[in-house]
Design an enzyme around this catalytic site. Structure first.
Site, mmCIF file in Angstrom:
data_model
loop_
_atom_site.group_PDB
_atom_site.id
_atom_site.type_symbol
_atom_site.label_atom_id
_atom_site.label_comp_id
_atom_site.label_asym_id
_atom_site.label_seq_id
_atom_site.Cartn_x
_atom_site.Cartn_y
_atom_site.Cartn_z
ATOM 1 N N THR A 28 0.844 -1.203 0.000
ATOM 2 C CA THR A 28 0.000 0.000 0.000
ATOM 3 C C THR A 28 0.875 1.247 0.000
ATOM 4 O OG1 THR A 28 -1.800 -1.136 1.164
ATOM 5 C CG2 THR A 28 -1.729 1.267 1.355
ATOM 6 N N GLY A 29 0.422 2.275 -0.688
ATOM 7 C CA GLY A 29 1.154 3.546 -0.742
ATOM 8 C C GLY A 29 1.475 3.894 -2.189
ATOM 9 N N ASP A 84 6.291 -4.094 -1.083
ATOM 10 C CA ASP A 84 5.628 -2.964 -0.438
ATOM 11 C C ASP A 84 6.618 -1.818 -0.257
ATOM 12 O OD1 ASP A 84 3.403 -2.830 2.517
ATOM 13 O OD2 ASP A 84 3.764 -1.420 0.870
ATOM 14 N N GLY A 85 6.081 -0.655 0.045
ATOM 15 C CA GLY A 85 6.916 0.514 0.309
ATOM 16 C C GLY A 85 7.291 0.590 1.781
ATOM 17 N N ALA A 86 7.948 1.668 2.153
ATOM 18 C CA ALA A 86 8.287 1.911 3.561
ATOM 19 C C ALA A 86 8.438 3.411 3.766
ATOM 20 C CB ALA A 86 9.588 1.205 3.937
ATOM 21 N N ASP A 87 8.298 3.833 5.022
ATOM 22 C CA ASP A 87 8.507 5.250 5.334
ATOM 23 C C ASP A 87 9.956 5.524 5.714
ATOM 24 O OD1 ASP A 87 5.737 6.325 5.148
ATOM 25 O OD2 ASP A 87 5.403 4.705 6.582
ATOM 26 N N GLY A 99 2.672 4.870 7.234
ATOM 27 C CA GLY A 99 2.310 6.231 6.813
ATOM 28 C C GLY A 99 0.966 6.242 6.092
ATOM 29 N N GLU A 106 -0.755 -4.990 6.246
ATOM 30 C CA GLU A 106 0.562 -5.158 5.607
ATOM 31 C C GLU A 106 1.383 -6.182 6.364
ATOM 32 O OE1 GLU A 106 1.988 -1.151 5.725
ATOM 33 O OE2 GLU A 106 1.323 -0.707 3.688
ATOM 34 N N LYS A 124 14.066 7.633 1.877
ATOM 35 C CA LYS A 124 13.599 6.807 3.012
ATOM 36 C C LYS A 124 14.775 6.249 3.831
ATOM 37 C CE LYS A 124 9.443 7.311 1.287
ATOM 38 N NZ LYS A 124 8.631 6.222 0.805
HETATM 39 O O1 DER Z 1 1.841 2.983 4.818
HETATM 40 C C1 DER Z 1 2.750 2.257 4.383
HETATM 41 O O2 DER Z 1 3.249 1.344 5.038
HETATM 42 C C2 DER Z 1 3.337 2.614 3.045
HETATM 43 O O3 DER Z 1 3.943 1.479 2.465
HETATM 44 C C3 DER Z 1 4.373 3.685 3.307
HETATM 45 O O4 DER Z 1 5.230 3.190 4.258
HETATM 46 C C4 DER Z 1 5.127 4.078 2.044
HETATM 47 O O5 DER Z 1 4.290 4.921 1.326
HETATM 48 P P1 DER Z 1 4.857 5.693 0.025
HETATM 49 O O6 DER Z 1 5.319 4.603 -0.929
HETATM 50 O O7 DER Z 1 3.656 6.433 -0.495
HETATM 51 O O8 DER Z 1 5.975 6.587 0.475
#
Ligand code: DER
Length: 231
Positions: A28-29, A84-87, A99, A106, A124
């Site tokens: 997500t993100g 997945d993404g990360a902050d 975030g 997740e 990040k």
């Molecule tokens: O909410 C989350 O865990 C998202 O993966 C966030 O950590 C990364 O969101 P972004 O890809 O929009 O920076």
């Protein structure tokens, strides 16, 4: 801009981890959104076959709008790969996530995957987790009591800051599971593992955005269109 380019480049590079007929977990993100779009392209243009579970209703809607069928996690079971993404990520590939408010689903999906590949832009990367406020998911019942118990834990934790705010303030953000998220302004987290254990031992705390010892590889995209992989 550099961050957006980096996100796209890291998502594109992460596709190389996807083999035909894999069972995938979709993150997500905004970075994970690029991956979903690229997967949809690979499916329609190159006939890539895969089955997928999602980490939020937002990702489910995006994927299905692009022709990707989303299965319930329980219908797929063990996943081959989650992306997945990360902050934030530190040198040990420990993460702060949440975030986007989807940290619980997740973490459930990503602990059900054999491999977790994190896709990020260079902004990040940190030496120590904590510059990004740490999301903590709490049940609605007695949340202010839970907030007070969290404050007590922070007094003895190895952190720099101590403020706690409910995401969305008086118009609170509510997660897919109907919980609130408290954002902890800690500035620097000296001992992420100890903090995660202390927080999740509080009854009203469901989960934290600390994703520790879970990451197989991190793909970092930069503004020049280069992606590097850290294991
Ligand atoms: O909410 C989350 O865990 C998202 O993966 C966030 O950590 C990364 O969101 P972004 O890809 O929009 O920076």
């Amino acid at each position: 801009n550099a961050a957006e380019t980096g996100k796209f480049i890291s998502a594109k590079r992460a596709l190389e981890f996807v083999q035909p007929d894999m069972k995938l977990g979709l993150g997500t993100g905004s970075t994970a959104a690029w991956l979903v779009k690229l997967l949809a392209d690979a499916k329609s243009n190159n006939g890539l076959q895969f089955s997928a579970a999602a980490t939020s209703s937002v990702t489910t809607q995006l994927a299905e709008s692009l022709g990707i069928k989303i299965h319930a996690l329980d219908d797929i079971g063990q996943l081959d790969l989650a992306i997945d993404g990360a902050d934030e990520f530190d040198p040990d590939l420990n993460l702060i996530k949440g975030g986007g408010g989807a940290l619980l689903q997740e973490k459930i999906v990503e602990t059900a995957a054999d491999q977790l590949v994190i896709i990020t832009d260079a902004s990040k990367q940190v030496q120590h987790l904590g510059a990004f406020d740490l999301p903590v998911e709490v049940v609605k019942f007695g949340w202010q009591t839970t907030q007070r118990l969290i404050a007590d834990v922070l007094k003895t934790a190895d952190v720099d800051g101590q403020t706690i705010t409910r995401r969305g303030g008086d118009n609170p953000f509510v997660t897919d599971e109907g919980h609130f998220i408290l954002d902890l302004r800690l500035k620097k987290i000296g001992n992420p593992a100890a903090l995660a254990t202390a927080l999740t031992s509080i009854a009203g705390v469901v989960e934290t955005g600390l994703f520790l010892d879970m990451t197989t590889a991190i793909v970092v995209g930069d503004g020049n269109g280069l992606a590097r992989v850290q294991h």
